[in-house]
Design an enzyme around this catalytic site. Structure first.
Site, mmCIF file in Angstrom:
data_model
loop_
_atom_site.group_PDB
_atom_site.id
_atom_site.type_symbol
_atom_site.label_atom_id
_atom_site.label_comp_id
_atom_site.label_asym_id
_atom_site.label_seq_id
_atom_site.Cartn_x
_atom_site.Cartn_y
_atom_site.Cartn_z
ATOM 1 N N TYR A 136 0.853 -1.185 0.000
ATOM 2 C CA TYR A 136 0.000 0.000 0.000
ATOM 3 C C TYR A 136 0.891 1.238 0.000
ATOM 4 O O TYR A 136 1.603 1.492 0.964
ATOM 5 C CB TYR A 136 -0.922 -0.057 1.234
ATOM 6 C CG TYR A 136 -1.902 1.080 1.427
ATOM 7 C CD1 TYR A 136 -2.055 2.108 0.503
ATOM 8 C CD2 TYR A 136 -2.690 1.112 2.579
ATOM 9 C CE1 TYR A 136 -2.968 3.132 0.717
ATOM 10 C CE2 TYR A 136 -3.607 2.131 2.800
ATOM 11 C CZ TYR A 136 -3.735 3.144 1.853
ATOM 12 O OH TYR A 136 -4.640 4.162 2.072
ATOM 13 N N LYS A 164 -1.749 -1.474 -3.861
ATOM 14 C CA LYS A 164 -2.725 -0.392 -3.963
ATOM 15 C C LYS A 164 -1.925 0.908 -3.996
ATOM 16 O O LYS A 164 -1.188 1.203 -3.059
ATOM 17 C CB LYS A 164 -3.653 -0.401 -2.746
ATOM 18 C CG LYS A 164 -4.601 0.780 -2.721
ATOM 19 C CD LYS A 164 -5.215 0.983 -1.347
ATOM 20 C CE LYS A 164 -6.119 2.203 -1.409
ATOM 21 N NZ LYS A 164 -6.315 2.835 -0.116
#
Length: 295
Positions: A136, A164
């Site tokens: 992330y 992400k």
């Protein structure tokens, strides 16, 4: 490794009571609201889920409720990131034990690590669990950017399944896709304005905060893209903008919580010290919600 994540994963809010405790009934309601809209998976305890303001017990309670309510119908990805490697391993193992399908692990923050330190951190977490891990990247909040070369190196690990990217920089997403295209690795947009562009570039999906309120519209972007109906996908992508325009009216996720509260599910106030939206900001959110309700 289990599964390769793809599609739309709402970045779930964490509903709160006025007493600042987890609103379990509203969390269950939100879970069903999203599953009923045919989202592809759920993403809990991210930035919009206020992970950084919740203690370990609260995080476990949120994950437990969502996993139980979902009952295996779609995958549940849970945020287990933190600053120290030991802390992240401990929480990650706990989330795996609870039945999470995948983990989202934010880069360490506060003191930005080197690329080498970040890579070592992720490899140790990956060794400690058997479920897929999503990297992330959100440099505006962490002060640290995961370079494409580091991501390519980490993509070689068996259970590091994707990333992400919430940098808001499409060039960055393109680099991640380019560097990992020969791997079984999913690149997700973490910026809701870039969902369609990411899919068109070869990305696998998105973690979308707007899907808390508008899951039908967000999932339609993916569906239209999959069916080759690009004009419809572009129109659906544009349709998110009035909601996105309100995000900056208050500290994350106060504006979105208020919007969801007025539109669908009693999300309640943010966790202190973040304050509930009021005044001009509240009036703008009310106007925006009325716009979607009229459609």
């Amino acid at each position: 490794m289990g599964f390769t994540p793809k599609g739309i994963y709402p970045a779930m809010l964490t509903p709160m009571t006025d007493q600042q405790t987890i609103n379990e009934a509203a969390l269950k309601q939100l879970t069903h609201h999203l599953i009923d809209a045919n989202v592809h998976g759920l993403f809990a305890l991210g930035t919009n889920g206020e992970f950084h303001l919740l203690n370990k017990e609260e995080k476990i309670k949120v994950a437990e409720i969502i996993i139980k309510e979902t009952a295996g119908r779609i995958p549940v990805m849970v945020g287990s990131g933190g600053n120290s490697t030991a802390e992240v391993i401990e929480l990650s193992m706990e989330m795996e034990r609870l039945g999470a399908d995948a983990l989202s692990v934010i880069t360490p923050f506060f003191i930005p690590p080197t690329q080498e330190e970040a890579a070592e951190h992720y490899k140790k977490v990956a060794e400690a669990v058997s479920i897929p891990i999503f990297l992330y990247n959100i440099p505006s909040k962490t002060g640290f950017h995961l370079e494409a070369e580091t991501v390519a190196e980490l993509a070689k690990e068996d259970n590091i399944a994707g990333i992400k990217d919430s940098s808001g920089n499409f060039e960055n997403i393109k680099q991640y896709i380019q560097e990992t295209k020969d791997k079984d690795f999913s690149v997700f947009a973490g910026t809701d304005s870039l969902i369609l562009k990411t899919l068109q570039e070869g990305g696998a999906g998105a973690v979308a905060a707007t899907a808390n309120m508008l899951p039908d519209i967000v999932t339609s972007i993916y569906r239209y893209w999959e069916n080759g109906e690009i004009e419809k996908a572009e129109a659906a992508q544009q349709e998110l903008q009035p909601l996105r325009d309100t995000f900056g009216l208050a500290t994350i996720p106060a504006a979105l919580k208020k919007a969801v509260e007025l539109f669908a599910v009693p999300a309640g106030p943010p966790k202190a010290p973040v304050k509930e939206l009021n005044g001009d900001g509240l009036r703008q959110v009310e106007k925006m919600v009325a716009y979607y309700q009229s459609k």
